[in-house]
Motif scaffolding. Structure first.
Motif, PDB file in Angstrom:
ATOM      1  N   LYS A 110      76.267  71.969  82.309  1.00  0.00           N
ATOM      2  CA  LYS A 110      74.966  72.162  82.974  1.00  0.00           C
ATOM      3  C   LYS A 110      74.407  70.840  83.508  1.00  0.00           C
ATOM      4  O   LYS A 110      73.952  70.767  84.649  1.00  0.00           O
ATOM      5  CB  LYS A 110      73.963  72.802  82.001  1.00  0.00           C
ATOM      6  N   SER A 111      74.462  69.797  82.675  1.00  0.00           N
ATOM      7  CA  SER A 111      73.972  68.500  83.159  1.00  0.00           C
ATOM      8  C   SER A 111      74.888  67.968  84.257  1.00  0.00           C
ATOM      9  O   SER A 111      74.438  67.285  85.178  1.00  0.00           O
ATOM     10  CB  SER A 111      73.879  67.495  82.008  1.00  0.00           C
ATOM     11  N   THR A 112      76.159  68.319  84.162  1.00  0.00           N
ATOM     12  CA  THR A 112      77.102  67.936  85.211  1.00  0.00           C
ATOM     13  C   THR A 112      76.688  68.586  86.537  1.00  0.00           C
ATOM     14  O   THR A 112      76.704  67.933  87.592  1.00  0.00           O
ATOM     15  CB  THR A 112      78.533  68.367  84.818  1.00  0.00           C
ATOM     16  N   LEU A 120      65.292  70.081  86.884  1.00  0.00           N
ATOM     17  CA  LEU A 120      64.781  69.838  85.535  1.00  0.00           C
ATOM     18  C   LEU A 120      65.880  70.131  84.514  1.00  0.00           C
ATOM     19  O   LEU A 120      66.438  71.235  84.496  1.00  0.00           O
ATOM     20  CB  LEU A 120      63.579  70.753  85.266  1.00  0.00           C
ATOM     21  N   ASP A 121      66.200  69.145  83.693  1.00  0.00           N
ATOM     22  CA  ASP A 121      67.245  69.301  82.680  1.00  0.00           C
ATOM     23  C   ASP A 121      66.587  69.354  81.301  1.00  0.00           C
ATOM     24  O   ASP A 121      66.186  68.318  80.767  1.00  0.00           O
ATOM     25  CB  ASP A 121      68.254  68.144  82.768  1.00  0.00           C
ATOM     26  N   GLU A 122      66.443  70.539  80.762  1.00  0.00           N
ATOM     27  CA  GLU A 122      65.792  70.768  79.461  1.00  0.00           C
ATOM     28  C   GLU A 122      64.487  69.998  79.308  1.00  0.00           C
ATOM     29  O   GLU A 122      64.299  69.260  78.341  1.00  0.00           O
ATOM     30  CB  GLU A 122      66.740  70.356  78.332  1.00  0.00           C
ATOM     31  N   PRO A 123      63.554  70.178  80.255  1.00  0.00           N
ATOM     32  CA  PRO A 123      62.372  69.322  80.253  1.00  0.00           C
ATOM     33  C   PRO A 123      61.458  69.524  79.050  1.00  0.00           C
ATOM     34  O   PRO A 123      60.737  68.614  78.664  1.00  0.00           O
ATOM     35  CB  PRO A 123      61.649  69.725  81.545  1.00  0.00           C
TER      36      PRO A 123
END
Ligand SMILES: Nc1ncnc2c1ncn2[C@@H]1O[C@H](COP(=O)(O)OP(=O)(O)OP(=O)(O)O)[C@@H](O)[C@H]1O
Ligand SMILES: [Mg+2]
Length: 261
Positions: free
Chosen positions: A44-46, A163-166
């Protein structure tokens, strides 16, 4: 509808040979808010790094706003799990930071500082932080810092918010408050949004569409349209329809996790 983010059969291998995503295809329409969920380590972050141009794909193409992504995107705001505010800057000066870096604002800032500051204050007020402009990050709660971080991601009027797990580090009550805050700014500004989250209720509350990824190497396993009326609120989360949507996502992710074991 006009596609704004398009990934076409994208693969990415990190140095050392880890194939993080493989054959990943997804499209997010302009002005749509998408959520991405999937097991830990599935890429996901990728996906975030690929869309924002921080990593080039090994294979496949990434198109944002009609152009192939070839380097870090300027039309994009980003937010992460930790608010990453600079401790020696006040709230207002933390907000101004992207404007000091991103063109064309960088050049206009000296002449038009008053106008930019007014916009920063308006944005802070819209997330309930009027009057906190001169406080330092260490004078704010975690939830307040995350609100500032959200404002900072939006200050240059990006067309795309990533937004990555904000809200991952916040308590459940603060997190739910911030869902409403984020929904409000999105409804007002209608940027395209991609939210990575582990919280399936968060995904259903905020998104128009939820993408579920497989275990690594990640690709899209299924797409769920969320047609709940907006604005959604906490009452929405207690409706049978909301529960059914969350349940369906939970079942799918449990199956992926089982398959990996
Ligand atoms: N810079 C890197 N170099 C090498 N391997 C990496 C790098 N970044 C991520 N990986 C690997 O790629 C895979 C996908 O990582 P990624 O961070 O995209 O997962 P994720 O879905 O965001 O996980 P989480 O839900 O835990 O945040 C993992 O196996 C990870 O170890
Ligand atoms: Mg991640």
């Amino acid at each position: 509808m006009h596609p704004f983010v398009e990934l076409d059969r994208v693969s990415l291998s990190y140095g050392g040979g880890t194939l993080a995503v493989d054959g990943l295809s997804l499209t997010v329409e302009q002005g749509q808010f998408a959520a991405v969920v999937g097991p830990s380590g599935c890429g996901k972050s990728t996906l975030m790094k690929l869309v924002t141009g921080l990593m080039p794909p090994t294979r496949g193409g990434v198109i944002v706003d009609g152009q192939e992504v070839a380097g870090p995107l300027k039309i994009c705001g980003m937010g992460f799990q930790n608010p990453t505010l600079l401790p020696w800057r006040t709230t207002l000066r933390n907000l101004m930071l992207p404007l000091e870096i991103v063109r064309p604002h960088r050049h206009k800032l000296r002449r038009e500082r008053a106008g930019y500051e007014a916009e920063a204050k308006r944005l802070l007020a819209s997330v309930g932080l009027a009057g906190f402009e001169d406080k330092f990050p260490w004078q704010l709660s975690g939830g307040m810092q995350q609100r500032v971080s959200l404002c900072r991601a939006l200050i240059h009027g990006p067309k795309l918010l990533m937004l990555d797990e904000p809200f991952g580090a916040l308590d459940a009550f603060t997190r739910e408050e911030l869902w409403a805050v984020l929904q409000d700014v999105w409804m007002e500004r209608r940027f395209t949004g991609i939210l990575v989250t582990h919280d399936l209720r968060e995904a259903v509350y905020l998104a128009d569409v939820v993408y579920v990824m497989t275990a690594r190497p990640g690709r899209v396993m299924s797409v769920h349209r969320i047609d709940l009326p907006r604005p959604r609120n906490l009452e929405t989360t207690f409706t049978p329809e909301f529960g059914r949507l969350v349940h369906a996502l939970r079942d799918e992710i449990s199956n992926v996790r089982e398959a990996v074991r």
